[in-house]
Write a protein that holds these residues in place. Sequence first.
Motif, PDB file in Angstrom:
ATOM      1  N   GLY A 175      -6.984  15.961   1.193  1.00  0.00           N
ATOM      2  CA  GLY A 175      -8.312  16.506   0.966  1.00  0.00           C
ATOM      3  C   GLY A 175      -8.418  18.013   1.004  1.00  0.00           C
ATOM      4  N   ILE A 176      -7.362  18.696   1.459  1.00  0.00           N
ATOM      5  CA  ILE A 176      -7.397  20.162   1.549  1.00  0.00           C
ATOM      6  C   ILE A 176      -7.237  20.769   0.155  1.00  0.00           C
ATOM      7  N   LYS A 177      -8.028  21.795  -0.125  1.00  0.00           N
ATOM      8  CA  LYS A 177      -7.936  22.541  -1.377  1.00  0.00           C
ATOM      9  C   LYS A 177      -7.573  23.996  -1.093  1.00  0.00           C
ATOM     10  N   THR A 178      -6.832  24.583  -1.996  1.00  0.00           N
ATOM     11  CA  THR A 178      -6.554  26.019  -1.923  1.00  0.00           C
ATOM     12  C   THR A 178      -6.337  26.541  -3.336  1.00  0.00           C
ATOM     13  N   ASP A 179      -6.425  27.838  -3.505  1.00  0.00           N
ATOM     14  CA  ASP A 179      -6.169  28.471  -4.799  1.00  0.00           C
ATOM     15  C   ASP A 179      -4.893  29.298  -4.726  1.00  0.00           C
ATOM     16  N   TYR A 180      -4.175  29.317  -5.833  1.00  0.00           N
ATOM     17  CA  TYR A 180      -3.038  30.223  -5.969  1.00  0.00           C
ATOM     18  C   TYR A 180      -3.352  31.195  -7.091  1.00  0.00           C
ATOM     19  N   HIS A 181      -3.282  32.498  -6.786  1.00  0.00           N
ATOM     20  CA  HIS A 181      -3.535  33.549  -7.767  1.00  0.00           C
ATOM     21  C   HIS A 181      -2.200  34.167  -8.190  1.00  0.00           C
ATOM     22  N   PHE A 182      -1.978  34.221  -9.477  1.00  0.00           N
ATOM     23  CA  PHE A 182      -0.714  34.732 -10.008  1.00  0.00           C
ATOM     24  C   PHE A 182      -0.530  36.200  -9.614  1.00  0.00           C
ATOM     25  N   LYS A 183       0.707  36.566  -9.334  1.00  0.00           N
ATOM     26  CA  LYS A 183       1.033  37.973  -9.085  1.00  0.00           C
ATOM     27  C   LYS A 183       0.989  38.777 -10.376  1.00  0.00           C
ATOM     28  N   ASN A 184       1.326  38.120 -11.473  1.00  0.00           N
ATOM     29  CA  ASN A 184       1.325  38.752 -12.791  1.00  0.00           C
ATOM     30  C   ASN A 184       0.704  37.769 -13.784  1.00  0.00           C
ATOM     31  N   LYS A 185      -0.355  38.177 -14.460  1.00  0.00           N
ATOM     32  CA  LYS A 185      -1.087  37.260 -15.344  1.00  0.00           C
ATOM     33  C   LYS A 185      -0.247  36.796 -16.525  1.00  0.00           C
ATOM     34  N   ASP A 186       0.848  37.494 -16.822  1.00  0.00           N
ATOM     35  CA  ASP A 186       1.723  37.091 -17.922  1.00  0.00           C
ATOM     36  C   ASP A 186       2.792  36.094 -17.485  1.00  0.00           C
ATOM     37  N   ASN A 187       2.855  35.802 -16.194  1.00  0.00           N
ATOM     38  CA  ASN A 187       3.821  34.848 -15.677  1.00  0.00           C
ATOM     39  C   ASN A 187       3.334  33.419 -15.882  1.00  0.00           C
ATOM     40  N   GLY A 188       4.240  32.479 -15.655  1.00  0.00           N
ATOM     41  CA  GLY A 188       3.896  31.069 -15.592  1.00  0.00           C
ATOM     42  C   GLY A 188       4.158  30.558 -14.191  1.00  0.00           C
ATOM     43  N   LEU A 189       3.584  29.422 -13.868  1.00  0.00           N
ATOM     44  CA  LEU A 189       3.770  28.800 -12.559  1.00  0.00           C
ATOM     45  C   LEU A 189       4.336  27.404 -12.765  1.00  0.00           C
ATOM     46  N   TYR A 190       5.472  27.141 -12.105  1.00  0.00           N
ATOM     47  CA  TYR A 190       6.043  25.799 -12.149  1.00  0.00           C
ATOM     48  C   TYR A 190       5.884  25.178 -10.775  1.00  0.00           C
ATOM     49  N   VAL A 191       5.219  24.023 -10.748  1.00  0.00           N
ATOM     50  CA  VAL A 191       4.915  23.314  -9.514  1.00  0.00           C
ATOM     51  C   VAL A 191       5.857  22.129  -9.385  1.00  0.00           C
ATOM     52  N   PHE A 192       6.518  22.002  -8.226  1.00  0.00           N
ATOM     53  CA  PHE A 192       7.366  20.836  -7.955  1.00  0.00           C
ATOM     54  C   PHE A 192       6.867  20.177  -6.682  1.00  0.00           C
ATOM     55  N   VAL A 193       6.544  18.880  -6.794  1.00  0.00           N
ATOM     56  CA  VAL A 193       6.004  18.150  -5.650  1.00  0.00           C
ATOM     57  C   VAL A 193       7.155  17.571  -4.828  1.00  0.00           C
ATOM     58  N   ILE A 194       7.347  18.100  -3.632  1.00  0.00           N
ATOM     59  CA  ILE A 194       8.425  17.630  -2.765  1.00  0.00           C
ATOM     60  C   ILE A 194       8.068  16.283  -2.143  1.00  0.00           C
TER      61      ILE A 194
END
Length: 238
Positions: A175-194
């Motif tokens: 139920g916890i929510k959080t935001d991740y803000h990119f360090k560089n707007k031209d980057n991409g983010l790859y999420v891996f669920v452990i």
Amino acid sequence: MAQTILHTAATRTLADHGWLKSYQTFSFGMQYNPERIQFGALRVLNDDWVNGGKGFGEHPHDNMEIISIPLEGALQHEDSLENVAVIEAGEIQVMSAGTGIYHKEFNKNRNEPVKFLQIWLFPNQRNVTPRYHQERYDTLMKPNQLTQVLSPDKDDQGVWIYQEAWFNIGKFDKGIKTDYHFKNKDNGLYVFVIKGDVKINDQILNERDGFGIWETEHVTIEAINNMEVLLMEVPMNY
């Protein structure tokens, strides 16, 4: 509008060598898929399980940033720079291969497997002097928060690499929510669920799923149940 790509756990390639089971998100070794080469600077994401006492014999690397994150057990590392180290769950290791380095890795324990993520990133500088770096991050982690474990800054928290990339690991309660803000707007983010299940914006991910998102500046992360997640922000122009 954000661009996305989903790599579910079931679509990964399994290389089963008996002593090693390697679940590979991107093309690796003899396994080639032209649609699964890389995500920007992220070239390799292998989810490796190594039997007790077994491991990878001495072999070379060059011009690659190689990161290991143990999830269970202990991994012993030895290299041509005369580094000898053991990395355990809660630690992260990086090897900047640069002009060339030999190393070997094997399961420190004979009676239990070691499970670790093997991650390769293209560097932003070629032919650097090879180096090794290891840090413990679990003592810095706080419940329901992201913890930075890798960056391009030598003086920043975690290990550093020759690339404009940032890694974060977090454990979140249902139920916890959080935001991740990119360090560089031209980057991409790859999420891996452990572990567990998570929602990234509107995309639901299950354990060991991977999800890439780019052309956006932030994402919302919601824990569907208790979960652990690795976020890898990387340049896309590779």
